[in-house]
Design a protein around this motif. Structure first.
Motif, PDB file in Angstrom:
ATOM      1  N   LYS A 333      -0.758  14.195  -2.054  1.00 35.39           N
ATOM      2  CA  LYS A 333      -1.353  15.231  -1.220  1.00 35.39           C
ATOM      3  C   LYS A 333      -0.960  16.618  -1.725  1.00 35.39           C
ATOM      4  O   LYS A 333       0.219  16.933  -1.874  1.00 35.39           O
ATOM      5  CB  LYS A 333      -0.882  15.045   0.227  1.00 35.39           C
ATOM      6  N   GLY A 334      -1.967  17.433  -2.012  1.00 40.30           N
ATOM      7  CA  GLY A 334      -1.710  18.818  -2.404  1.00 40.30           C
ATOM      8  C   GLY A 334      -1.261  19.014  -3.827  1.00 40.30           C
ATOM      9  O   GLY A 334      -0.879  20.122  -4.213  1.00 40.30           O
ATOM     10  N   ARG A 335      -1.303  17.972  -4.642  1.00 37.83           N
ATOM     11  CA  ARG A 335      -0.919  18.089  -6.052  1.00 37.83           C
ATOM     12  C   ARG A 335      -2.121  17.703  -6.913  1.00 37.83           C
ATOM     13  O   ARG A 335      -2.458  16.533  -7.028  1.00 37.83           O
ATOM     14  CB  ARG A 335       0.278  17.184  -6.384  1.00 37.83           C
ATOM     15  N   ALA A 458      -9.962  25.997  -8.713  1.00 31.48           N
ATOM     16  CA  ALA A 458      -8.590  25.643  -8.351  1.00 31.48           C
ATOM     17  C   ALA A 458      -8.124  26.545  -7.215  1.00 31.48           C
ATOM     18  O   ALA A 458      -8.021  27.769  -7.385  1.00 31.48           O
ATOM     19  CB  ALA A 458      -7.670  25.789  -9.558  1.00 31.48           C
ATOM     20  N   ILE A 459      -7.866  25.952  -6.071  1.00 28.66           N
ATOM     21  CA  ILE A 459      -7.376  26.683  -4.896  1.00 28.66           C
ATOM     22  C   ILE A 459      -5.884  26.375  -4.793  1.00 28.66           C
ATOM     23  O   ILE A 459      -5.495  25.262  -4.426  1.00 28.66           O
ATOM     24  CB  ILE A 459      -8.149  26.242  -3.632  1.00 28.66           C
ATOM     25  N   ILE A 460      -5.062  27.333  -5.162  1.00 30.99           N
ATOM     26  CA  ILE A 460      -3.648  27.023  -5.383  1.00 30.99           C
ATOM     27  C   ILE A 460      -2.715  27.809  -4.458  1.00 30.99           C
ATOM     28  O   ILE A 460      -3.089  28.825  -3.883  1.00 30.99           O
ATOM     29  CB  ILE A 460      -3.254  27.264  -6.860  1.00 30.99           C
ATOM     30  N   GLY A 461      -1.497  27.282  -4.336  1.00 28.60           N
ATOM     31  CA  GLY A 461      -0.449  27.969  -3.600  1.00 28.60           C
ATOM     32  C   GLY A 461      -0.013  27.266  -2.334  1.00 28.60           C
ATOM     33  O   GLY A 461       1.156  27.298  -1.974  1.00 28.60           O
ATOM     34  N   LYS A 462      -0.947  26.606  -1.630  1.00 32.24           N
ATOM     35  CA  LYS A 462      -0.590  25.967  -0.368  1.00 32.24           C
ATOM     36  C   LYS A 462      -0.544  24.447  -0.473  1.00 32.24           C
ATOM     37  O   LYS A 462       0.327  23.818   0.125  1.00 32.24           O
ATOM     38  CB  LYS A 462      -1.552  26.409   0.738  1.00 32.24           C
ATOM     39  N   GLY A 463      -1.471  23.864  -1.219  1.00 31.19           N
ATOM     40  CA  GLY A 463      -1.400  22.426  -1.455  1.00 31.19           C
ATOM     41  C   GLY A 463      -1.357  21.604  -0.185  1.00 31.19           C
ATOM     42  O   GLY A 463      -2.312  21.536   0.582  1.00 31.19           O
ATOM     43  N   HIS A 464      -0.206  20.977   0.067  1.00 28.47           N
ATOM     44  CA  HIS A 464      -0.037  20.058   1.189  1.00 28.47           C
ATOM     45  C   HIS A 464       0.190  20.775   2.523  1.00 28.47           C
ATOM     46  O   HIS A 464       0.118  20.153   3.583  1.00 28.47           O
ATOM     47  CB  HIS A 464       1.191  19.173   0.938  1.00 28.47           C
ATOM     48  N   GLU A 465       0.501  22.073   2.488  1.00 30.59           N
ATOM     49  CA  GLU A 465       0.869  22.778   3.717  1.00 30.59           C
ATOM     50  C   GLU A 465      -0.261  22.721   4.740  1.00 30.59           C
ATOM     51  O   GLU A 465      -1.435  22.823   4.397  1.00 30.59           O
ATOM     52  CB  GLU A 465       1.216  24.244   3.425  1.00 30.59           C
ATOM     53  N   ALA A 466       0.118  22.584   6.001  1.00 28.62           N
ATOM     54  CA  ALA A 466      -0.871  22.448   7.074  1.00 28.62           C
ATOM     55  C   ALA A 466      -0.876  23.671   7.987  1.00 28.62           C
ATOM     56  O   ALA A 466      -1.300  23.594   9.137  1.00 28.62           O
ATOM     57  CB  ALA A 466      -0.582  21.191   7.887  1.00 28.62           C
ATOM     58  N   TYR A 467      -0.418  24.797   7.479  1.00 23.74           N
ATOM     59  CA  TYR A 467      -0.342  26.008   8.296  1.00 23.74           C
ATOM     60  C   TYR A 467      -0.506  27.231   7.402  1.00 23.74           C
ATOM     61  O   TYR A 467      -0.439  27.145   6.177  1.00 23.74           O
ATOM     62  CB  TYR A 467       1.025  26.097   8.990  1.00 23.74           C
ATOM     63  N   ARG A 468      -0.740  28.372   8.041  1.00 25.23           N
ATOM     64  CA  ARG A 468      -0.568  29.633   7.328  1.00 25.23           C
ATOM     65  C   ARG A 468       0.323  30.529   8.188  1.00 25.23           C
ATOM     66  O   ARG A 468       0.220  30.529   9.422  1.00 25.23           O
ATOM     67  CB  ARG A 468      -1.892  30.302   6.988  1.00 25.23           C
ATOM     68  N   GLU A 479      -6.073  23.005   4.472  1.00 30.47           N
ATOM     69  CA  GLU A 479      -7.009  23.495   3.462  1.00 30.47           C
ATOM     70  C   GLU A 479      -8.073  22.453   3.099  1.00 30.47           C
ATOM     71  O   GLU A 479      -9.259  22.778   3.019  1.00 30.47           O
ATOM     72  CB  GLU A 479      -6.225  23.925   2.220  1.00 30.47           C
ATOM     73  N   ARG A 480      -7.650  21.229   2.865  1.00 29.51           N
ATOM     74  CA  ARG A 480      -8.605  20.188   2.477  1.00 29.51           C
ATOM     75  C   ARG A 480      -9.678  20.003   3.548  1.00 29.51           C
ATOM     76  O   ARG A 480     -10.883  19.960   3.249  1.00 29.51           O
ATOM     77  CB  ARG A 480      -7.871  18.867   2.229  1.00 29.51           C
ATOM     78  N   GLU A 481      -9.241  19.913   4.809  1.00 26.63           N
ATOM     79  CA  GLU A 481     -10.186  19.698   5.899  1.00 26.63           C
ATOM     80  C   GLU A 481     -11.137  20.890   6.057  1.00 26.63           C
ATOM     81  O   GLU A 481     -12.325  20.728   6.326  1.00 26.63           O
ATOM     82  CB  GLU A 481      -9.432  19.446   7.216  1.00 26.63           C
TER      83      GLU A 481
END
Length: 493
Positions: A333-335, A458-468, A479-481
């Motif tokens: 996830k996120g990689r 390439a949307i980078i920097g947050k990856g697996h994170e589920a918040y901002r 991000e994925r959703e």
């Protein structure tokens, strides 16, 4: 447990009270102290919990205080123990309290600047394919079959770590692979744990100079190398120029992997694989074992990560079929995580949030010959400004188009963060076209709206994170959703 048993292996001085005191539990957060528990006072980066020692006894009912320096006022009726290092004491006491659960597991520690999360998931995938029940602890949280939980730190605080090990043992796990961060070692979170295997991925300057970070690259490297004085077998990247210096003083046996240096495992005949919504690589592994490997993740860094994982599998005498299956099916996830939105172009998300990771990722993606390499990124607020310059510079050199946006600005103005990134762009390739879109969701929408056939976005920097974390407030941001939701709304595919 009696305090005397709890303190086994801990250097200490009894200031007042009795070692026969019964201890109900251990806490290092004054809000979590229970009646009859021990409160370990830790001097942190932002505050010193010695200031809450009196409240822990008088209001929460702590029976024991573990202190690192004298208190202004000593609470009567509590046993007080002075130690050279509260963090070390917390770790060793936690090992004793939970009866050393790590000794009941095959323990695999993974350290390095990049690749820790991916390599750890590859190792877990191999172990699961071999029929083992393996837990994982790291940036993406804690998981094993039937359990998933997020974490605050890549390497949890020692008490939580020992508690997690205990839960894994009770739930039938026979092994655990965990990311071992340099800060986690420095802050004594893994003290008391001896690893069966240690893995070194690579080393680049990171976590240096910021609040609570390392003072120098040499200090950073030294703490990374500590893992190889705490394991039986080290599996190390011989191609990394810092490998020898990092291993100075190691006490373990060593197995090397690489493509350029003589070592026990080597990769050759690399072949990039690309189709609609798929980026992968195939290579030949030779040395102690030989086989053709396919990884459903792109680039040479996936070769290095998978070689390390394969070497772990062979060191544990796992079947070759399980190793190949684990590497062929792993998803992280996120990689370099592909998001299926179109058959005409490729969209992926990745956690790359520093110069080295960004350069590595974009070099890898460039090798797949996209029509355009579009990179959407920002940088974290209240962190080292050097990271911003570096990311701006390498992104401008590797990409065809940049979309600058937010990435956890915290309490720092987004405009000042983007200004630093633009300074990096000016140093790298001032001619690269870019747009600035402060809101990250708007930036993602822009990227999809302007995608061209054959692009890699390439949307980078947050990856697996589920918040901002925006202006100090954390809100959900998956991000994925969000990408899939917008693609569906626009009728893309």
């Amino acid at each position: 447990m009696k305090l005397e048993q709890l303190l086994q292996g801990v250097p200490y001085e009894l200031v007042q009270g009795s070692l026969d005191t019964q201890v109900a539990d251990i806490a290092y957060d004054s809000r979590k102290v229970c009646k009859g528990g021990a409160f370990v006072c830790i001097r942190g980066t932002n505050r010193d919990s010695h200031d809450f020692a009196w409240d822990a006894v008088e209001h929460a009912g702590a029976s024991v205080l573990i202190i690192q320096h004298k208190l202004e006022k000593m609470p009567a009726g509590a046993t007080v123990v002075k130690v050279p290092s509260s963090r070390q004491a917390l770790a060793l006491m936690s090992c004793n309290y939970f009866d050393h659960p790590a000794k009941k597991l095959t323990t695999i520690g993974v350290t390095g600047t990049k690749g820790k999360t991916t390599t750890s998931h590859m190792i877990q995938s191999i172990l699961l394919a071999a029929g083992r029940k393996c837990g994982i602890i790291g940036t993406n949280g804690v998981s094993y079959p039937g359990f998933q939980k997020s974490l605050v730190n890549t390497t949890p605080e020692s008490y939580e770590l020992q508690k997690l090990f205990t839960q894994m043992v009770e739930d039938g796990c026979d092994s655990v692979v965990m990311e071992v961060s340099s800060q986690g070692v420095m802050m004594e979170r893994v003290t008391g744990v001896h690893f069966d295997l240690g893995v070194f991925t690579n080393l680049y300057p990171d976590h240096i100079g910021g609040p609570g970070e390392h003072a120098s690259f040499e200090e950073y490297r030294s703490w990374k190398g500590e893992l190889f004085r705490r394991c039986d077998l080290g599996i190390v990247n011989r191609d990394d120029k810092n490998c020898d210096a990092l291993l100075e003083g190691h006490t373990c046996k060593l197995v090397g992997y690489g493509m350029n240096q003589p070592c026990e495992y080597q990769a050759s005949d690399l072949a990039l694989l690309r189709s609609a919504n798929f980026l992968g690589i195939r290579y030949q592994l030779s040395g102690l074992h030989s086989m053709e490997v396919q990884v459903n993740m792109p680039g040479s860094f996936s070769v290095y990560n998978s070689m390390a994982a394969a070497a772990v599998g062979f060191a544990l005498n796992l079947p070759q079929e399980a190793i190949l299956e684990g590497l062929r099916t792993v998803r992280v996830k996120g990689r370099v995580e592909l998001v299926d939105v179109s058959s005409e172009y490729t969209v992926l998300i990745d956690f790359a949030h520093n110069e080295a990771a960004t350069e590595n990722l974009l070099s890898t993606l460039r090798a797949y010959n996209p029509n355009r390499l579009v990179v959407l990124f920002g940088c974290g607020g209240e962190r080292s400004r050097l990271r911003r310059y570096g990311m701006g510079e390498v992104a401008s050199q590797k990409a065809d188009f940049l979309i600058l946006t937010e990435d956890n600005n915290r309490m720092e103005p987004i405009q000042s963060i983007l200004a630093d990134i633009k300074e990096g762009i000016a140093q790298g390739n001032p001619n690269v076209p870019f747009v600035e879109i402060e809101d990250r969701l708007d930036a993602i929408h822009y990227a999809l709206d302007h995608a061209q056939p054959g692009d890699i976005i390439a949307i980078i920097g947050k990856g697996h994170e589920a918040y901002r974390d925006k202006n100090g407030e954390k809100t959900p941001f998956h991000e994925r959703e969000l990408i899939l939701e917008y693609a569906k709304e626009k009728g893309l595919h």
